[in-house]
Design a protein around this motif. Structure first.
Motif, PDB file in Angstrom:
ATOM      1  N   UNK A  69      36.992  34.081  56.955  1.00 53.16           N
ATOM      2  CA  UNK A  69      38.253  33.387  57.233  1.00 53.16           C
ATOM      3  C   UNK A  69      38.948  32.976  55.932  1.00 53.16           C
ATOM      4  N   UNK A  70      38.184  32.723  54.882  1.00 52.54           N
ATOM      5  CA  UNK A  70      38.819  32.448  53.596  1.00 52.54           C
ATOM      6  C   UNK A  70      39.539  33.689  53.085  1.00 52.54           C
ATOM      7  N   UNK A  71      38.939  34.855  53.276  1.00 51.46           N
ATOM      8  CA  UNK A  71      39.595  36.101  52.873  1.00 51.46           C
ATOM      9  C   UNK A  71      40.872  36.341  53.668  1.00 51.46           C
ATOM     10  N   UNK A  72      40.872  35.983  54.945  1.00 47.21           N
ATOM     11  CA  UNK A  72      42.089  36.120  55.754  1.00 47.21           C
ATOM     12  C   UNK A  72      43.204  35.221  55.232  1.00 47.21           C
ATOM     13  N   UNK A  73      42.866  34.001  54.853  1.00 46.65           N
ATOM     14  CA  UNK A  73      43.887  33.091  54.328  1.00 46.65           C
ATOM     15  C   UNK A  73      44.495  33.631  53.045  1.00 46.65           C
ATOM     16  N   UNK A  74      43.647  34.134  52.157  1.00 45.34           N
ATOM     17  CA  UNK A  74      44.149  34.696  50.898  1.00 45.34           C
ATOM     18  C   UNK A  74      45.009  35.917  51.168  1.00 45.34           C
ATOM     19  N   UNK A 104      40.184  41.109  47.528  1.00 45.96           N
ATOM     20  CA  UNK A 104      38.907  41.002  46.830  1.00 45.96           C
ATOM     21  C   UNK A 104      37.906  40.178  47.619  1.00 45.96           C
ATOM     22  N   UNK A 105      38.401  39.116  48.284  1.00 47.02           N
ATOM     23  CA  UNK A 105      37.471  38.280  49.047  1.00 47.02           C
ATOM     24  C   UNK A 105      36.895  39.009  50.253  1.00 47.02           C
ATOM     25  N   UNK A 106      37.600  40.010  50.763  1.00 49.77           N
ATOM     26  CA  UNK A 106      37.024  40.805  51.853  1.00 49.77           C
ATOM     27  C   UNK A 106      35.812  41.589  51.365  1.00 49.77           C
ATOM     28  N   UNK A 107      35.848  42.039  50.125  1.00 47.53           N
ATOM     29  CA  UNK A 107      34.684  42.721  49.555  1.00 47.53           C
ATOM     30  C   UNK A 107      33.518  41.750  49.384  1.00 47.53           C
ATOM     31  N   UNK A 108      33.830  40.507  48.978  1.00 45.41           N
ATOM     32  CA  UNK A 108      32.772  39.494  48.865  1.00 45.41           C
ATOM     33  C   UNK A 108      32.194  39.196  50.244  1.00 45.41           C
ATOM     34  N   UNK A 109      33.076  39.080  51.233  1.00 43.71           N
ATOM     35  CA  UNK A 109      32.590  38.833  52.603  1.00 43.71           C
ATOM     36  C   UNK A 109      31.705  39.969  53.088  1.00 43.71           C
ATOM     37  N   UNK A 158      24.020  40.773  53.633  1.00 41.64           N
ATOM     38  CA  UNK A 158      22.849  39.997  53.195  1.00 41.64           C
ATOM     39  C   UNK A 158      22.408  39.025  54.285  1.00 41.64           C
ATOM     40  N   UNK A 159      23.356  38.333  54.914  1.00 44.44           N
ATOM     41  CA  UNK A 159      22.992  37.381  55.968  1.00 44.44           C
ATOM     42  C   UNK A 159      22.409  38.084  57.182  1.00 44.44           C
TER      43      UNK A 159
END
Length: 317
Positions: free
Chosen positions: A169-174, A183-188, A194-195
């Protein structure tokens, strides 16, 4: 003061506590919406569809961040991470510390408050089934872990789930603020994989190896022992693990399909941009002018020997 450790059990009075914190969650929801999300929305000038999604992700970012910090504090102070054996030792975990019980009651209150918020936020009709399905799954898993005395395992699973959801959801906001910033979608994507691996490993560790070694293997609902005796049966244990693996595999398949679609759309967009840029540059490139031989003098083209390049007409005698 006298060192007495007080622990708690669930009961009918929990419903009153949950109802009280539902109203608290509604108030906090309105505060975040009024003083944070609405101000950002006025600056971004989003469309109605993006406006609804922005509000949803904004509320969930605030909730997931606070829940991750709170849950991490609980599992660290209670020693569930430093001692993984505590996830299944002395099962059933009927009596809970105050912070564990309070965390579960607040989680149930938040997801129950999300039901009336569908009306208050005027969510579109096509979005309601998806959100109802999400709310029902969270309520089912949280209430199941709470009532079946699997609170320790449930805390670790919620921590992993909320961590991945926070980055999503942070990637969606950005992305709403800057459509080209993904870039945050790649981090997600990395955090999600991993999770999922940690979740599957935890299921295998607790269900496959932990619960079958519990001493109390007799069905005793009064003591909170509902199903640990079933894990003595290897067929039942393998069936549960198979269902868990199939569910996680289906989640990973949808995730991989989503990533492949995103990459395909990204490369298609990049190639179309390159073609458009190449076409624009070819149109703007000036065409070379053809010049006549000789030089210009006072606007008249002269030949190299100083004579005019035009052929003179001979006058008839």
């Amino acid at each position: 003061a006298d060192g007495e450790l007080v622990q708690y059990h669930y009961g009918p009075k929990d419903l009153v506590t949950i109802l009280f914190y539902i109203f608290i969650a509604i108030i906090l929801h309105a505060v975040v919406q009024e003083y944070a999300l609405d101000k950002i929305n006025r600056r971004l000038h989003l469309s109605k569809v993006k406006h609804s999604k922005f509000n949803e992700s904004g509320q969930l970012v605030a909730f997931h961040l606070s829940s991750v910090v709170w849950c991490l504090y609980v599992v660290v102070t209670e020693g569930y991470i430093s001692n993984p054996r505590s996830l299944w030792e002395n099962y059933p975990h009927v009596y809970l510390p105050l912070q564990v019980k309070f965390f579960y009651l607040c989680q149930l209150a938040y997801w129950l408050h999300a039901l009336p918020e569908l009306y208050f936020q005027k969510v579109r009709k096509e979005e309601i089934p998806r959100q109802l399905r999400c709310i029902a799954l969270y309520l089912l898993h949280i209430a199941g872990a709470y009532l079946l005395n699997l609170t320790r395992l449930g805390l670790i699973l919620l921590l992993l789930q909320y961590l991945a959801e926070f980055f999503f959801h942070m990637a969606r906001l950005v992305c709403f603020a800057d459509e080209n910033n993904e870039k945050l979608f790649n981090v997600w994507a990395v955090v999600f994989v991993v999770t999922r691996l940690f979740t599957l490993t935890l299921y295998i560790l607790v269900i496959g190896f932990g619960l079958p070694r519990v001493e109390n293997q007799v069905l005793n609902p009064e003591r909170g022992n509902f199903f640990s005796f079933l894990f003595n049966n290897i067929l039942f244990r393998m069936s549960v693990l198979l269902l868990v693996c199939l569910f996680q595999a289906s989640v990973m398949w949808r995730f991989i399909h989503l990533q492949l679609r995103r990459w395909r759309e990204y490369w298609h967009e990049q190639s179309s941009r390159k073609r458009a840029a190449a076409a624009a540059s070819s149109k703007q490139q000036p065409k070379p002018l053809k010049r006549d031989s000789g030089y210009h003098e006072n606007g008249v083209v002269k030949a190299e020997n100083g004579t005019s390049p035009r052929t003179k007409k001979l006058k008839s005698p």
